[in-house]
Scaffold this motif. Structure first.
Motif, PDB file in Angstrom:
ATOM      1  N   ALA A   1      51.919   1.377 105.011  1.00 33.34           N
ATOM      2  CA  ALA A   1      50.695   1.891 104.387  1.00 33.34           C
ATOM      3  C   ALA A   1      50.862   2.166 102.902  1.00 33.34           C
ATOM      4  CB  ALA A   1      50.256   3.160 105.109  1.00 33.34           C
ATOM      5  N   HIS A   2      52.108   2.311 102.447  1.00 32.01           N
ATOM      6  CA  HIS A   2      52.363   2.627 101.041  1.00 32.01           C
ATOM      7  C   HIS A   2      53.352   1.617 100.467  1.00 32.01           C
ATOM      8  CE1 HIS A   2      51.275   6.403 103.111  1.00 32.01           C
ATOM      9  NE2 HIS A   2      50.558   6.632 102.027  1.00 32.01           N
ATOM     10  N   ARG A   3      53.168   1.316  99.193  1.00 32.47           N
ATOM     11  CA  ARG A   3      54.019   0.312  98.551  1.00 32.47           C
ATOM     12  C   ARG A   3      54.492   0.816  97.188  1.00 32.47           C
ATOM     13  NH1 ARG A   3      50.226  -1.507 101.549  1.00 32.47           N
ATOM     14  NH2 ARG A   3      48.669  -0.844  99.992  1.00 32.47           N
ATOM     15  N   ILE A   4      55.775   0.577  96.895  1.00 32.35           N
ATOM     16  CA  ILE A   4      56.318   0.806  95.559  1.00 32.35           C
ATOM     17  C   ILE A   4      56.635  -0.562  94.964  1.00 32.35           C
ATOM     18  CG2 ILE A   4      58.213   1.783  94.203  1.00 32.35           C
ATOM     19  CD1 ILE A   4      58.474   3.969  96.329  1.00 32.35           C
ATOM     20  N   HIS A   5      55.973  -0.894  93.870  1.00 42.12           N
ATOM     21  CA  HIS A   5      56.171  -2.170  93.190  1.00 42.12           C
ATOM     22  C   HIS A   5      57.078  -1.951  91.980  1.00 42.12           C
ATOM     23  CE1 HIS A   5      52.533  -3.894  95.256  1.00 42.12           C
ATOM     24  NE2 HIS A   5      52.170  -2.614  95.233  1.00 42.12           N
ATOM     25  N   ILE A   6      58.096  -2.774  91.833  1.00 44.07           N
ATOM     26  CA  ILE A   6      58.976  -2.694  90.662  1.00 44.07           C
ATOM     27  C   ILE A   6      58.752  -3.927  89.799  1.00 44.07           C
ATOM     28  CG2 ILE A   6      61.362  -2.613  89.851  1.00 44.07           C
ATOM     29  CD1 ILE A   6      62.077  -1.057  92.354  1.00 44.07           C
ATOM     30  N   HIS A   7      58.319  -3.685  88.565  1.00 41.09           N
ATOM     31  CA  HIS A   7      58.044  -4.754  87.608  1.00 41.09           C
ATOM     32  C   HIS A   7      59.093  -4.694  86.500  1.00 41.09           C
ATOM     33  CE1 HIS A   7      53.925  -5.242  89.307  1.00 41.09           C
ATOM     34  NE2 HIS A   7      53.997  -3.927  89.461  1.00 41.09           N
ATOM     35  N   LEU A   8      59.900  -5.726  86.370  1.00 31.49           N
ATOM     36  CA  LEU A   8      60.931  -5.785  85.342  1.00 31.49           C
ATOM     37  C   LEU A   8      60.421  -6.558  84.127  1.00 31.49           C
ATOM     38  CD1 LEU A   8      63.864  -6.595  87.766  1.00 31.49           C
ATOM     39  CD2 LEU A   8      63.390  -4.379  86.716  1.00 31.49           C
ATOM     40  N   CYS A   9      61.025  -6.280  82.980  1.00 35.38           N
ATOM     41  CA  CYS A   9      60.651  -6.944  81.712  1.00 35.38           C
ATOM     42  C   CYS A   9      59.162  -6.788  81.418  1.00 35.38           C
ATOM     43  CB  CYS A   9      61.060  -8.413  81.732  1.00 35.38           C
ATOM     44  SG  CYS A   9      62.854  -8.656  81.594  1.00 35.38           S
ATOM     45  N   HIS A  10      58.693  -5.547  81.520  1.00 33.59           N
ATOM     46  CA  HIS A  10      57.318  -5.188  81.156  1.00 33.59           C
ATOM     47  C   HIS A  10      57.369  -3.939  80.278  1.00 33.59           C
ATOM     48  CE1 HIS A  10      54.353  -7.610  83.543  1.00 33.59           C
ATOM     49  NE2 HIS A  10      55.483  -7.939  84.187  1.00 33.59           N
ATOM     50  N   ALA A  11      56.904  -4.048  79.040  1.00 31.51           N
ATOM     51  CA  ALA A  11      56.895  -2.899  78.117  1.00 31.51           C
ATOM     52  C   ALA A  11      55.486  -2.336  78.016  1.00 31.51           C
ATOM     53  CB  ALA A  11      57.370  -3.337  76.731  1.00 31.51           C
ATOM     54  N   PRO A  12      55.317  -1.012  78.134  1.00 31.06           N
ATOM     55  CA  PRO A  12      53.976  -0.426  78.037  1.00 31.06           C
ATOM     56  C   PRO A  12      53.407  -0.578  76.628  1.00 31.06           C
ATOM     57  CG  PRO A  12      55.651   1.287  78.010  1.00 31.06           C
ATOM     58  CD  PRO A  12      56.365   0.004  78.307  1.00 31.06           C
ATOM     59  N   VAL A  13      52.136  -0.945  76.564  1.00 33.32           N
ATOM     60  CA  VAL A  13      51.472  -1.165  75.285  1.00 33.32           C
ATOM     61  C   VAL A  13      50.303  -0.209  75.093  1.00 33.32           C
ATOM     62  CG1 VAL A  13      50.122  -2.828  73.937  1.00 33.32           C
ATOM     63  CG2 VAL A  13      52.158  -3.581  75.184  1.00 33.32           C
ATOM     64  N   GLU A  14      49.536   0.028  76.173  1.00 35.74           N
ATOM     65  CA  GLU A  14      48.339   0.861  76.052  1.00 35.74           C
ATOM     66  C   GLU A  14      47.927   1.377  77.421  1.00 35.74           C
ATOM     67  OE1 GLU A  14      43.697   0.564  74.412  1.00 35.74           O
ATOM     68  OE2 GLU A  14      45.057  -1.166  74.277  1.00 35.74           O
ATOM     69  N   VAL A  15      47.518   2.636  77.454  1.00 32.10           N
ATOM     70  CA  VAL A  15      46.866   3.194  78.637  1.00 32.10           C
ATOM     71  C   VAL A  15      45.374   2.917  78.477  1.00 32.10           C
ATOM     72  CG1 VAL A  15      46.398   5.239  80.009  1.00 32.10           C
ATOM     73  CG2 VAL A  15      48.628   4.974  78.904  1.00 32.10           C
ATOM     74  N   LEU A  16      44.800   2.218  79.431  1.00 29.67           N
ATOM     75  CA  LEU A  16      43.413   1.767  79.321  1.00 29.67           C
ATOM     76  C   LEU A  16      42.452   2.777  79.928  1.00 29.67           C
ATOM     77  CD1 LEU A  16      44.033  -1.931  80.458  1.00 29.67           C
ATOM     78  CD2 LEU A  16      43.963  -1.058  78.107  1.00 29.67           C
ATOM     79  N   GLY A  17      41.261   2.832  79.346  1.00 31.50           N
ATOM     80  CA  GLY A  17      40.225   3.706  79.875  1.00 31.50           C
ATOM     81  C   GLY A  17      39.394   4.305  78.763  1.00 31.50           C
ATOM     82  N   THR A  18      38.251   4.886  79.135  1.00 27.73           N
ATOM     83  CA  THR A  18      37.380   5.550  78.164  1.00 27.73           C
ATOM     84  C   THR A  18      37.416   7.057  78.361  1.00 27.73           C
ATOM     85  OG1 THR A  18      35.542   5.089  79.681  1.00 27.73           O
ATOM     86  CG2 THR A  18      35.860   3.579  77.818  1.00 27.73           C
TER      87      THR A  18
END
Length: 446
Positions: free
Chosen positions: A259-276
């Motif tokens: 029912a729950h998942r932990i996804h690990i994404h490698l070689c990804h640098a944060p650029v922006e938190v999206l939203g208004t």
């Protein structure tokens, strides 16, 4: 032998190890551990997830030190509120500051201040039952991003994904259990800027992600790069090899439909938190290894829809009043533990150890060797230390009482400890942590 009275400000592992080493190596040393919280042990008590009983075993060893002859505990006493630097100099030959790091290091990207964007350190303090944080935490998000490639990021991801009922064998506080019980998260995405051989997970923490039957760990193949430098790192370090092997097992495993998942994404640098008005997603830039363990951006961006973001990019120490501080490095200015003034001259009788000395890096073992270095410097300086104006060991107690401080001594901590164990016993658990400061003080006073 000259008698030494030493104050250690901060009763986490760094401060307790300093007290332990000093009293063992110098028979004339008497140490007072001064702690702003009613309970000792610092981040071992308030920075470790409740489902880490093996790590918390260290508390038993620290407990023995706190109860040792020539070491006194003064809890619920805050430097800068109940005691000034001038006061400490009047009563002690030397002062060691070991106040650690509890704040979140900043992440300077657009949108980071949107509602739904949280510092990991604040969340850790909440689920570890810290008395100085709010009792409730917003857990409405179904899809969550965690930014970071260290053990704190894994702890946060695990606590968000793991069903609350699985925590009922731990010391988890009642309000934390109720909060996690209402948690709606189904997918937690962990983003690491570099590749599998460069991340800072420890093998044990990484393996623990899959210990819950209700959680699938999914390593995404994009970014799973092992170049020549990565292979050298794997060959040179057993820990790195175990981490990469564990990631490969997750990569190759078929999801169970949990029912729950932990996804690990490698070689990804944060650029922006999206939203208004609040968090609606996280934008990351794909990176690639440069052959020396570092990465560069590729100019390719990915938007992941999430309703909450947790920033696990490091802890930061706080500036203590009247003392020099390197705001860029986030440490008290020092050389091998000797506190330095603005001219880089040692301030007589003032020392530092732990994360506020070297920054928030390393494990418990590093903290012990770090304390040994500081104590070695103090013992080199013994004959030149300024003598205190007041040598009566009970004078500091009278001073604190006069200030109106409610001091929790070693006996008071023992009563609080027994109270938490009795709460746990009634529920068939080893302990239930008390969160409210007033309740902690009431229990400590019997």
């Amino acid at each position: 032998m000259r008698e030494l009275r030493v104050a250690v400000v901060g009763a986490g592992p760094a401060g307790i190890y300093a007290a332990d080493i000093l009293t063992k190596e110098y028979e004339g040393a008497h140490v007072d551990l001064i702690e702003r919280l009613p309970a000792p042990f610092g981040l071992v008590r308030y920075g470790v997830a409740p489902d880490h009983p093996r790590i918390k075993e260290i508390i038993k060893a620290l407990h023995r030190v706190v109860g040792r002859e020539r070491i006194r505990f003064f809890g619920n006493v805050e430097f800068g509120v109940d005691l000034k630097l001038e006061d400490l100099r009047r009563y002690y030959d030397a002062v060691i500051f070991s106040t650690g790091a509890m704040a979140d290091r900043e992440l300077a990207i657009p949108g980071v201040d949107l509602p739904g964007s949280h510092g990991a350190a604040d969340f850790v303090s909440w689920y570890a039952g810290h008395p100085d944080v709010p009792r409730e935490w917003p857990l409405e998000a179904e899809h969550v991003a965690v930014i970071g490639a260290g053990n704190v990021a894994l702890d946060v991801a695990r606590m968000l994904a793991k069903p609350a009922d699985e925590q009922l064998t731990t010391e988890i506080a009642g309000n934390v259990y109720q909060g996690l019980k209402a948690n709606r998260a189904t997918d937690v995405h962990v983003f690491a800027r570099r590749g599998p051989a460069q991340i800072k997970f420890t093998p044990m923490e990484l393996r623990e992600l899959s210990h819950s039957p209700d959680v699938d760990v999914i390593v995404h193949p994009e970014g799973f790069e092992i170049d020549e430098a990565s292979q050298k790192a794997i060959n040179a370090s057993k820990g790195t090899r175990l981490v990469v092997d564990t990631l490969l097992k997750y990569l190759e495993a078929e999801p169970t439909g949990a029912a729950h998942r932990i996804h690990i994404h490698l070689c990804h640098a944060p650029v922006e938190v999206l939203g208004t008005d609040r968090v609606e997603g996280l934008r990351t830039e794909k990176t690639e290894l440069q052959g020396d363990g570092t990465v560069r951006g590729t100019g390719e961006y990915v938007d992941t829809p999430v309703q909450a973001v947790y920033r696990a990019v490091g802890y930061l120490s706080s500036h203590l009043p009247e003392l020099p501080f390197d705001h860029q490095a986030g440490v008290m200015t020092n050389e091998r533990g000797r506190v330095l003034d603005i001219d880089e001259v040692p301030l007589p009788g003032l020392y530092v150890t732990g994360w506020i000395k070297r920054g928030p890096i390393g494990l418990i073992g590093h903290t012990k060797s770090d304390a040994a270095e500081t104590i070695a410097c103090l013992l080199e300086d013994v004959e030149s230390l300024p003598r205190p104006e007041i040598t009566d060991p009970d004078a500091i107690v009278a001073h604190l009482t006069g200030r109106g401080a409610t001091v929790v001594d070693a006996e008071g901590w023992t009563r609080l400890d027994a109270h938490e164990q009795s709460l746990g016993e009634a529920a068939g658990r080893e302990r239930i942590k008390v969160v409210d400061r007033d309740e902690m003080l009431k229990a400590s006073q019997g």
